[in-house]
Design a protein around this motif. Sequence first.
Motif, short mmCIF file in Angstrom:
data_model
loop_
_atom_site.label_atom_id
_atom_site.label_comp_id
_atom_site.label_asym_id
_atom_site.label_seq_id
_atom_site.Cartn_x
_atom_site.Cartn_y
_atom_site.Cartn_z
N LYS A 81 0.83 -1.21 0.00
CA LYS A 81 0.00 0.00 0.00
C LYS A 81 0.86 1.25 0.00
N ASP A 82 0.43 2.24 -0.79
CA ASP A 82 1.11 3.52 -0.83
C ASP A 82 0.66 4.38 0.34
N ASN A 83 1.27 5.55 0.49
CA ASN A 83 0.93 6.46 1.59
C ASN A 83 -0.52 6.91 1.54
N ASP A 84 -1.11 6.98 0.34
CA ASP A 84 -2.50 7.42 0.23
C ASP A 84 -3.50 6.28 0.42
N GLY A 85 -3.03 5.09 0.77
CA GLY A 85 -3.92 3.96 1.02
C GLY A 85 -4.23 3.12 -0.19
N THR A 86 -3.77 3.53 -1.37
CA THR A 86 -4.01 2.74 -2.56
C THR A 86 -2.95 1.65 -2.66
N VAL A 87 -3.25 0.64 -3.45
CA VAL A 87 -2.34 -0.49 -3.64
C VAL A 87 -1.50 -0.24 -4.88
N SER A 88 -0.20 -0.47 -4.77
CA SER A 88 0.69 -0.32 -5.92
C SER A 88 0.52 -1.50 -6.86
N LEU A 89 0.29 -1.21 -8.12
CA LEU A 89 0.13 -2.24 -9.14
C LEU A 89 1.18 -2.03 -10.22
N ASP A 90 1.56 -3.11 -10.88
CA ASP A 90 2.42 -2.98 -12.05
C ASP A 90 1.62 -3.42 -13.27
N GLN A 91 2.26 -3.39 -14.43
CA GLN A 91 1.56 -3.72 -15.69
C GLN A 91 1.01 -5.15 -15.67
N ILE A 92 1.72 -6.08 -15.07
CA ILE A 92 1.24 -7.47 -15.02
C ILE A 92 0.00 -7.58 -14.14
N ASP A 93 0.02 -6.90 -12.97
CA ASP A 93 -1.18 -6.89 -12.12
C ASP A 93 -2.37 -6.34 -12.88
N LEU A 94 -2.13 -5.27 -13.62
CA LEU A 94 -3.20 -4.64 -14.39
C LEU A 94 -3.75 -5.60 -15.44
N ARG A 95 -2.88 -6.32 -16.13
CA ARG A 95 -3.33 -7.31 -17.12
C ARG A 95 -4.12 -8.44 -16.46
N ILE A 96 -3.68 -8.87 -15.29
CA ILE A 96 -4.41 -9.91 -14.55
C ILE A 96 -5.82 -9.42 -14.23
N PRO A 133 -24.16 -2.05 -20.40
CA PRO A 133 -24.14 -2.62 -19.05
C PRO A 133 -22.72 -2.62 -18.49
N PHE A 134 -22.62 -2.61 -17.18
CA PHE A 134 -21.31 -2.65 -16.54
C PHE A 134 -20.66 -4.00 -16.80
N ARG A 135 -19.47 -3.98 -17.35
CA ARG A 135 -18.72 -5.21 -17.63
C ARG A 135 -17.27 -5.07 -17.19
N GLY A 136 -17.01 -4.15 -16.29
CA GLY A 136 -15.65 -3.98 -15.79
C GLY A 136 -15.18 -2.55 -15.96
N LEU A 137 -14.08 -2.26 -15.29
CA LEU A 137 -13.52 -0.92 -15.27
C LEU A 137 -12.44 -0.76 -16.34
N ALA A 138 -12.29 0.43 -16.86
CA ALA A 138 -11.22 0.74 -17.82
C ALA A 138 -9.96 1.06 -17.03
N LEU A 139 -9.35 0.01 -16.50
CA LEU A 139 -8.21 0.18 -15.59
C LEU A 139 -7.03 0.90 -16.24
N ASP A 140 -6.80 0.63 -17.51
CA ASP A 140 -5.63 1.23 -18.16
C ASP A 140 -5.73 2.75 -18.22
N GLY A 141 -6.91 3.31 -18.12
CA GLY A 141 -7.07 4.76 -18.11
C GLY A 141 -7.19 5.35 -16.71
N LEU A 142 -7.33 4.49 -15.70
CA LEU A 142 -7.51 4.96 -14.34
C LEU A 142 -6.26 4.80 -13.48
N VAL A 143 -5.50 3.74 -13.73
CA VAL A 143 -4.36 3.42 -12.89
C VAL A 143 -3.09 4.02 -13.49
N SER A 144 -2.35 4.73 -12.64
CA SER A 144 -1.07 5.27 -13.10
C SER A 144 0.06 4.54 -12.38
N PHE A 145 1.19 4.50 -13.02
CA PHE A 145 2.35 3.80 -12.46
C PHE A 145 3.39 4.82 -12.03
N LYS A 146 4.06 4.51 -10.94
CA LYS A 146 5.07 5.42 -10.40
C LYS A 146 6.43 5.01 -10.84
#
Length: 166
Positions: free
Chosen positions: A2-17, A153-166
Motif C-alpha cells: 500500500k502507498d501512503n494514500d492507502g491505494t495499492v501499488s500495481l504494475d503492468q502485469i497486475d493490471l493485465r491480470i 451494461p457494466f462489464r468492468g472498469l477501464a483500468l488502463d485509463g484509471l491506474v497510473s504507475f510510479k
Amino acid sequence: MKDNDGTVSLDQIDLRILERLQADGRMTNQELAESVGLSASPCLNRVRRLEKAGVISCYQAHVELSKVCRHVDVIAAVTLRDHGLKDFEVFEEMLSEMRFVVECTKVSGPIDYLVRFICPDVGAYQMLSDELLRLGPKVSNLSSYIVLKTVKPFRGLALDGLVSFK
C-alpha cells in the motif's frame, strides 16, 4: 504493497491480470498465466496478493435476467427532507433490508441517493416506493425512472485509463 494514500501499488502485469479476470472470472489459473505471460505459480501468487489486499473483492456471474423472467428495472432519485447523520443512517439501513434493491449510491447535488430496484413488476415497485415514503426518514422527493433499455451494461472498469504507475 500500500502507498501512503492507502491505494495499492500495481504494475503492468497486475493490471493485465485484473483486466483478464474482469473479462472472464472463470478462466483457470493456467489460462490466466498464459494470457499475461507468467508461469502458473507466480500468477496465482499475484492473484492471491490482489485478493488479500482487497483489490479483488469477489467473483460473480452476470445473470441475463430477461432470459430468466419478466421484470421491471427502476432507478429512483431520492431526496431526504432532513440531512442529519442519523437520517442517512436510518435510510441506508432500511434500504439494505429491502429485497429488490440491487444498488444504492449516495450522490452530491440536489438529490441524495440513486437507488436501483429490480422487481417482478411495476406493482411490486409501487409497493416498495410506498413503503419508502411511509417508513423512511421523511423522504421529501422520490422520482422514479423505468429503465427501457440498458445501452452499456457494466462489464468492468477501464483500468488502463484509471491506474497510473510510479
